[in-house]
Design a protein around this motif. Structure first.
Motif, PDB file in Angstrom:
ATOM      1  N   LEU A  81      34.408  -4.781 -20.402  1.00  0.00           N
ATOM      2  CA  LEU A  81      34.666  -3.699 -21.349  1.00  0.00           C
ATOM      3  C   LEU A  81      33.535  -2.691 -21.274  1.00  0.00           C
ATOM      4  O   LEU A  81      32.368  -3.049 -21.073  1.00  0.00           O
ATOM      5  CB  LEU A  81      34.787  -4.256 -22.770  1.00  0.00           C
ATOM      6  N   GLU A  82      33.875  -1.391 -21.484  1.00  0.00           N
ATOM      7  CA  GLU A  82      32.858  -0.340 -21.421  1.00  0.00           C
ATOM      8  C   GLU A  82      33.130   0.707 -22.483  1.00  0.00           C
ATOM      9  O   GLU A  82      34.291   1.062 -22.751  1.00  0.00           O
ATOM     10  CB  GLU A  82      32.848   0.313 -20.036  1.00  0.00           C
ATOM     11  N   SER A  83      32.055   1.204 -23.087  1.00  0.00           N
ATOM     12  CA  SER A  83      32.163   2.323 -24.019  1.00  0.00           C
ATOM     13  C   SER A  83      30.800   2.984 -24.108  1.00  0.00           C
ATOM     14  O   SER A  83      29.781   2.307 -24.314  1.00  0.00           O
ATOM     15  CB  SER A  83      32.613   1.836 -25.403  1.00  0.00           C
ATOM     16  N   HIS A  84      30.750   4.291 -23.877  1.00  0.00           N
ATOM     17  CA  HIS A  84      29.506   5.062 -23.944  1.00  0.00           C
ATOM     18  C   HIS A  84      28.441   4.476 -23.012  1.00  0.00           C
ATOM     19  O   HIS A  84      27.256   4.433 -23.362  1.00  0.00           O
ATOM     20  CB  HIS A  84      28.980   5.113 -25.376  1.00  0.00           C
ATOM     21  N   GLY A  85      28.864   4.012 -21.838  1.00  0.00           N
ATOM     22  CA  GLY A  85      27.907   3.493 -20.866  1.00  0.00           C
ATOM     23  C   GLY A  85      27.394   2.104 -21.169  1.00  0.00           C
ATOM     24  O   GLY A  85      26.529   1.586 -20.455  1.00  0.00           O
ATOM     25  N   ARG A  86      27.905   1.439 -22.228  1.00  0.00           N
ATOM     26  CA  ARG A  86      27.508   0.068 -22.566  1.00  0.00           C
ATOM     27  C   ARG A  86      28.597  -0.883 -22.068  1.00  0.00           C
ATOM     28  O   ARG A  86      29.782  -0.625 -22.285  1.00  0.00           O
ATOM     29  CB  ARG A  86      27.309  -0.115 -24.076  1.00  0.00           C
ATOM     30  N   TYR A  87      28.190  -1.973 -21.432  1.00  0.00           N
ATOM     31  CA  TYR A  87      29.148  -2.892 -20.834  1.00  0.00           C
ATOM     32  C   TYR A  87      29.117  -4.254 -21.533  1.00  0.00           C
ATOM     33  O   TYR A  87      28.078  -4.704 -22.032  1.00  0.00           O
ATOM     34  CB  TYR A  87      28.851  -3.091 -19.341  1.00  0.00           C
ATOM     35  N   TYR A  88      30.278  -4.884 -21.567  1.00  0.00           N
ATOM     36  CA  TYR A  88      30.419  -6.218 -22.166  1.00  0.00           C
ATOM     37  C   TYR A  88      31.301  -7.027 -21.231  1.00  0.00           C
ATOM     38  O   TYR A  88      32.476  -6.691 -21.040  1.00  0.00           O
ATOM     39  CB  TYR A  88      31.046  -6.113 -23.552  1.00  0.00           C
ATOM     40  N   GLU A  89      30.730  -8.067 -20.612  1.00  0.00           N
ATOM     41  CA  GLU A  89      31.495  -8.889 -19.676  1.00  0.00           C
ATOM     42  C   GLU A  89      31.893 -10.193 -20.365  1.00  0.00           C
ATOM     43  O   GLU A  89      31.053 -10.894 -20.935  1.00  0.00           O
ATOM     44  CB  GLU A  89      30.668  -9.205 -18.439  1.00  0.00           C
ATOM     45  N   VAL A  90      33.159 -10.520 -20.315  1.00  0.00           N
ATOM     46  CA  VAL A  90      33.668 -11.743 -20.935  1.00  0.00           C
ATOM     47  C   VAL A  90      33.341 -12.918 -20.025  1.00  0.00           C
ATOM     48  O   VAL A  90      33.755 -12.953 -18.868  1.00  0.00           O
ATOM     49  CB  VAL A  90      35.194 -11.644 -21.177  1.00  0.00           C
ATOM     50  N   LYS A  91      32.577 -13.881 -20.560  1.00  0.00           N
ATOM     51  CA  LYS A  91      32.148 -15.030 -19.770  1.00  0.00           C
ATOM     52  C   LYS A  91      33.015 -16.256 -20.004  1.00  0.00           C
ATOM     53  O   LYS A  91      33.071 -17.151 -19.164  1.00  0.00           O
ATOM     54  CB  LYS A  91      30.690 -15.378 -20.128  1.00  0.00           C
ATOM     55  N   GLN A  92      33.669 -16.333 -21.168  1.00  0.00           N
ATOM     56  CA  GLN A  92      34.520 -17.477 -21.457  1.00  0.00           C
ATOM     57  C   GLN A  92      35.731 -17.029 -22.263  1.00  0.00           C
ATOM     58  O   GLN A  92      35.748 -15.928 -22.814  1.00  0.00           O
ATOM     59  CB  GLN A  92      33.739 -18.546 -22.221  1.00  0.00           C
ATOM     60  N   LYS A  93      36.746 -17.884 -22.315  1.00  0.00           N
ATOM     61  CA  LYS A  93      37.988 -17.523 -22.982  1.00  0.00           C
ATOM     62  C   LYS A  93      37.752 -17.226 -24.459  1.00  0.00           C
ATOM     63  O   LYS A  93      36.926 -17.844 -25.115  1.00  0.00           O
ATOM     64  CB  LYS A  93      38.998 -18.665 -22.862  1.00  0.00           C
ATOM     65  N   ARG A  94      38.518 -16.242 -24.955  1.00  0.00           N
ATOM     66  CA  ARG A  94      38.552 -15.954 -26.393  1.00  0.00           C
ATOM     67  C   ARG A  94      40.023 -15.866 -26.799  1.00  0.00           C
ATOM     68  O   ARG A  94      40.870 -15.450 -26.019  1.00  0.00           O
ATOM     69  CB  ARG A  94      37.887 -14.612 -26.716  1.00  0.00           C
TER      70      ARG A  94
END
Length: 967
Positions: free
Chosen positions: A935-948
């Motif tokens: 996921l990305e917003s305003h140049g910040r990234y969030y990588e999903v490492k495990q199931k949600r």
């Protein structure tokens, strides 16, 4: 016997060990007399043996006679016993490593005094009564007593002087010292002639403590550590360095590591030293564990205090055999590698199979076999680049040549043309920046048209054939191509050289090099065409090329005058046509003058204000024109009782009586607006205006009852488009309003001024594009690009697609999965599942205006074009020089480009500021989001490492991070 006589007290003194007899004498005048015989008798009475000689006794009496006071003399000496000699140890030279020396006091204090033991063996008698059968069967058994002895060992402590005399350092299994055996004592003899036994209480044994063991006459270390050495003892402290060694494996090519962890306070062994040791023993560094892998292994071993026994230092590799054939199939080499560290072994069968399956031919089998056996028996790990077969290279044919196929200008004409061109300032300016060589260096010239076949490359026979490693013939190689440098206006389409534009072909041919370019030379073309009734004049323009006569308004006016067009001229239409031709290069068939039809008395005339174009449709001629709602499409003029004379574009007056009235009807799609002496017709809706000669109507709906494909061609309609079937690959649909599709969309383009609705789905194949100024609705989407200003609603899944929307992306059903591709949604996404079990990379951006991002990318591309243009302008300025022709025009172009750059820069700054604005948005996942999603917003990234499951992702403006919460 006669001799010396003394008077006084005489006393015999025997020491406690009975090894010495002394005679003590105290002189006294009134004391008894003592002669030699008396002394001898006195000693004899004491039973001393052997007695001293009379002569020795006489010498003693003479010394006593001279004495003034008490004296004593030794008369008899026995023989002292010799004590046994204890075991003696010759110590090996085993110095303590310097890094361990400071730790010895602490370790020794912690260990305490040596703990030593000896084994005491006792024999214990045991009597057992056993019955033995009698000598005859009828006699009773005989009982006997059987005596046996049991051996009993008792471990008893030994107490010694704990003083430490020295230290040594031994490795496990190393000899620490050699023990010399003890020597027994010898008995002595007392003054009475009796034997005196030696001291049997002396401890003649050298005692060993923990860590040391005796092997015959050798003392060996049971482990690695520091050895304490006392007077008659030695033991080993639990203090050692990190002990390691490298040994070859049983296969002769693998290497094994032995490592015993020592004191953790000591520095660890260095991986590079271990690798160097292995290399010095014949290993190859690339076959061993890397420094990082080995360092981690050492750290783990020392941290756990464990020991490595024969741990593979070589990487585990299977043996393999491979035949490598070069890309040209002229060389086949054999690559063999033996197995390492327990890998599957290399066998002769595997080598034979590799050679057989490679299908190479022509090698010496006996020599190859001998070399392979030699390698297998050697200590080498790898046999590389062993040549199996060497093919034969094909020969090269005669070099190719250039043959001109155009008619060259005669020398005199060529010289005249060259002189004219070099004197033209415009030509000089063009040549100074674009020509590959000076015009004066031309060896030939020719006049050519676009598409002309300029020259061809000869194709002589190829060279002699060769042979590859498979035994196949390789065709001969054609001769070398000539050195060809084609510049502006020419292209090579082997074996031909083609003119891509019209102009003067300039050639510099100095074999083997061929250089050429085309200097564009075309006058501007102006074509004026009149309709058969001279009521309409159309203008076609083509911009000049190179130093040709320029396209100007004056030239157009002259052309109109030559064509006789003098009335009904539309100046704005001429200006628009000129502008288009100068910008794009041409303008085809633009209406620039209209006549006015004569109208009889009492009739009406019509003047069309749109460009009606005729085309076949059914059995008659129908004219059409796209119109927009509110647009004035025609003007109806009432002529009155006198009628109205007309004219054509040549100025010919048309009397009213020769005219005809207008009797045209229209439907409710056209609004009549009264004006002075008539009315204007205004379009009430957007669509196609259709005029069949009698009626006018505006159609705002275009219906297609089949698929869009080869039978229909591309669709371009200003109103709403409804398609009952599908849009097949390679076709396009453009709708000014909504586009509704009943089937699927394949690798096609669909563009709508309103919304796009696709009943089934999109199977884009990586090429399909759907774009809408409003919303997009589809059953499913696969490998396509979706662009929408408003929301995008997909009933089921969206797979591997590029999605961009300034609204929200909805995946409605429980199968609404967003998997793979890139999605940019300003207001976020609402989906059943995001990503997949296979961790397919899925990227999703949200919270920003991505249409602004598109504008930024467009401006950045334009800025790059301007930068390149500025570089070219700078190059031109340097090449022309400060006084060259055309310098003012080039400088003016530079100023224009710099102003344009400044304008684009300001726009870019404003757009970037706008792009950074945050819009309320979130990613709602009703089901599961899988690893592989970014996921990305305003140049910040969030990588999903495990199931949600059941989560919402959002951008926290306070922390500047993407966060999650439960749904």
């Amino acid at each position: 016997m006669a001799g010396t006589v003394i008077k006084g007290d005489l006393q015999v003194i025997v020491d406690a060990m009975e090894l010495e007899v002394k005679l003590s004498f105290s002189p006294a005048k009134e004391g008894p007399e003592w002669s030699g015989d008396g002394v001898l008798k006195l000693l004899g009475e004491k039973r001393f043996s052997p007695l001293p000689s009379p002569k020795f006794i006489e010498e003693i009496l003479q010394r006593f006679a001279k004495a003034k006071g008490p004296v004593a003399e030794i008369m008899i000496k026995g023989e002292a016993p010799q004590d046994p000699v204890p075991e003696k140890v010759t110590w090996s030279d085993l110095p303590v490593p310097p890094e361990l020396a400071p730790l010895i006091p602490e370790a020794s204090a912690k260990a305490g005094p040596p703990e030593l033991f000896q084994i005491k063996v006792e024999k214990i008698k045991r009597e057992t009564v056993v019955s033995k059968p009698g000598p005859l069967p009828f006699l009773p058994p005989k009982k006997e007593v059987v005596v046996t002895y049991d051996k009993k060992e008792t471990k008893e402590p030994v107490y010694v002087d704990p003083t430490v005399l020295d230290h040594a350092y031994a490795h496990k299994g190393e000899r620490v010292g050699l023990v010399a055996p003890p020597k027994p004592g010898k008995p002595g003899k007392s003054v009475y002639g009796k034997p005196v036994p030696p001291d049997t209480t002396l401890d003649t044994q050298f005692h060993l403590g923990a860590g040391l063991v005796r092997d015959k006459n050798e003392i060996k270390a049971e482990r690695t550590g520091v050895v304490r050495i006392g007077k008659n003892w030695a033991d080993m402290l639990p203090l050692s360095g990190h002990d390691w060694r490298i040994e070859k494996g049983s296969d002769g090519v693998s290497f094994l590591l032995y490592l015993e962890a020592g004191n953790p306070r000591l520095p660890m062994p260095q991986a590079v030293d271990i690798i160097s040791s292995a290399v010095s023993q014949g290993a190859r560094a690339e076959d061993l564990l890397s420094e990082s892998e080995l360092t981690k292994l050492i750290q783990d071993t020392i941290f756990n205090g464990s020991t490595l026994q024969a741990h593979p230092l070589s990487r585990s590799m299977d043996g393999f055999a491979q035949v490598v054939v070069s890309s040209d199939a002229l060389l086949a080499t054999l690559h063999l590698r033996k197995a390492l560290a327990g890998g599957s072994p290399l066998t002769l069968k595997a080598i034979s199979d590799a050679i057989r399956t490679s299908r190479v031919r022509g090698f010496d089998a006996e020599k190859v076999k001998a070399d392979i056996l030699s390698f297998m028996q050697s200590q080498d790990v790898e046999l590389k680049d062993y040549i199996l077969v060497q093919g034969k290279e094909p020969g090269r044919g005669k070099d190719k040549e250039i043959r001109l196929t155009v008619s060259l200008l005669p020398e005199a004409e060529r010289n005249g043309q060259m002189q004219r061109l070099v004197s033209d300032p415009k030509v000089v300016s063009i040549l100074s920046t674009e020509a590959a060589f000076p015009l004066t260096e031309c060896t030939d010239m020719a006049l050519v048209q676009k598409g002309t076949h300029v020259a061809s490359i000869t194709q002589p026979p190829a060279g002699s054939p060769g042979m590859n490693v498979y035994g196949n013939e390789i065709p001969g190689i054609p001769g070398n191509d000539p050195d060809i440098d084609l510049y502006d206006g020419l292209s090579l389409r082997p074996p031909d050289i083609i003119a891509e534009k019209s102009g003067i072909l300039c050639i510099k041919h100095l074999p083997p090099r061929f250089q050429a370019f085309i200097l564009e030379y075309r006058d501007a073309q102006i074509t004026v065409s009149l309709s058969p009734d001279a009521m309409e004049a159309r203008l076609s323009l083509i911009r000049e090329s190179g130093p040709g006569k320029p396209l100007t308004a004056e030239a157009i006016n002259n052309a109109l005058a030559e064509a006789g067009v003098i009335r009904g001229i539309d100046g704005s239409a001429i200006a628009e046509a000129l502008k288009k031709a100068l910008e794009t290069g041409s303008c085809e068939s633009c209406v620039i003058a209209r006549g006015e039809a004569a109208v009889p008395a009492g009739e009406r005339s019509i003047t069309w204000l749109v460009d009606l174009k005729a085309g076949p449709d059914g059995g008659g001629v129908i004219k059409k024109a796209p119109v927009k709602e509110g647009q004035v499409i025609a003007r109806i003029t009432e002529t009155g009782t006198e009628g109205r004379a007309g004219f054509d574009v040549k100025g010919t007056v048309l009397p009213p009586e020769k005219g005809t009235g207008v009797k045209i009807q229209h439907d409710d799609s056209i609004l009549e607006k009264p004006i002075e002496r008539g009315q204007e017709w205004v379009a009430k809706r957007t669509g196609d205006l259709v005029f069949d000669g009698w009626t006018v109507k505006i159609t705002s709906l275009y219906t297609i009852k089949s698929d869009v494909g080869p039978l229909t061609g591309n669709i371009n309609f200003v109103g709403e488009v409804r398609i009952a079937g599908s849009v097949t690959s390679g076709f396009a649909v453009f709708g000014g309003q909504d586009v509704l599709i009943g089937g699927t969309v394949e690798a096609a383009l669909v563009s709508a001024g309103g919304k796009v609705v696709i009943s089934q789905g999109v199977i884009g194949g990586g090429k399909g594009v759907i774009r809408a100024r409003k919303t997009i609705e589809a059953g499913f989407v696969e490998q396509a690009t979706l662009l929408a200003v408003e929301h995008i609603r997909i009933q089921n899944g969206c797979l591997g697609s590029n999605v961009k929307t300034n609204g929200r992306l909805f995946l409605v059903s429980e199968r609404g999965n967003l998997v793979g591709g890139l999605c940019r949604a300003r207001q976020g996404v609402d989906a059943a599942n995001l990503g997949s079990e296979r961790a397919i990379h899925t990227e999703l951006s949200f919270g920003q205006d991505y249409l602004v991002m598109d504008q930024i990318e467009v401006i950045e591309r334009e800025i790059e074009k301007i930068k390149r243009a500025l570089q070219e302008v700078e190059f031109k300025i340097k090449k022309i020089g400060s006084t060259g022709a055309g310098l003012d025009a080039v400088r003016a172009e530079k100023v224009r480009l710099m102003k344009l750059m400044e304008k684009y820069g300001l726009n870019l700054f404003t757009l970037r500021e706008k792009f950074e604005e945050h819009h309320n948005s979130e990613i709602r996942i009703r089901g599961t989001v899988y690893p592989g999603v970014v996921l990305e917003s305003h140049g910040r990234y969030y990588e999903v490492k495990q199931k949600r499951t059941g989560v919402v992702f959002f951008f926290n403006r306070d922390t500047g991070r993407i966060q999650e919460k439960t749904l």
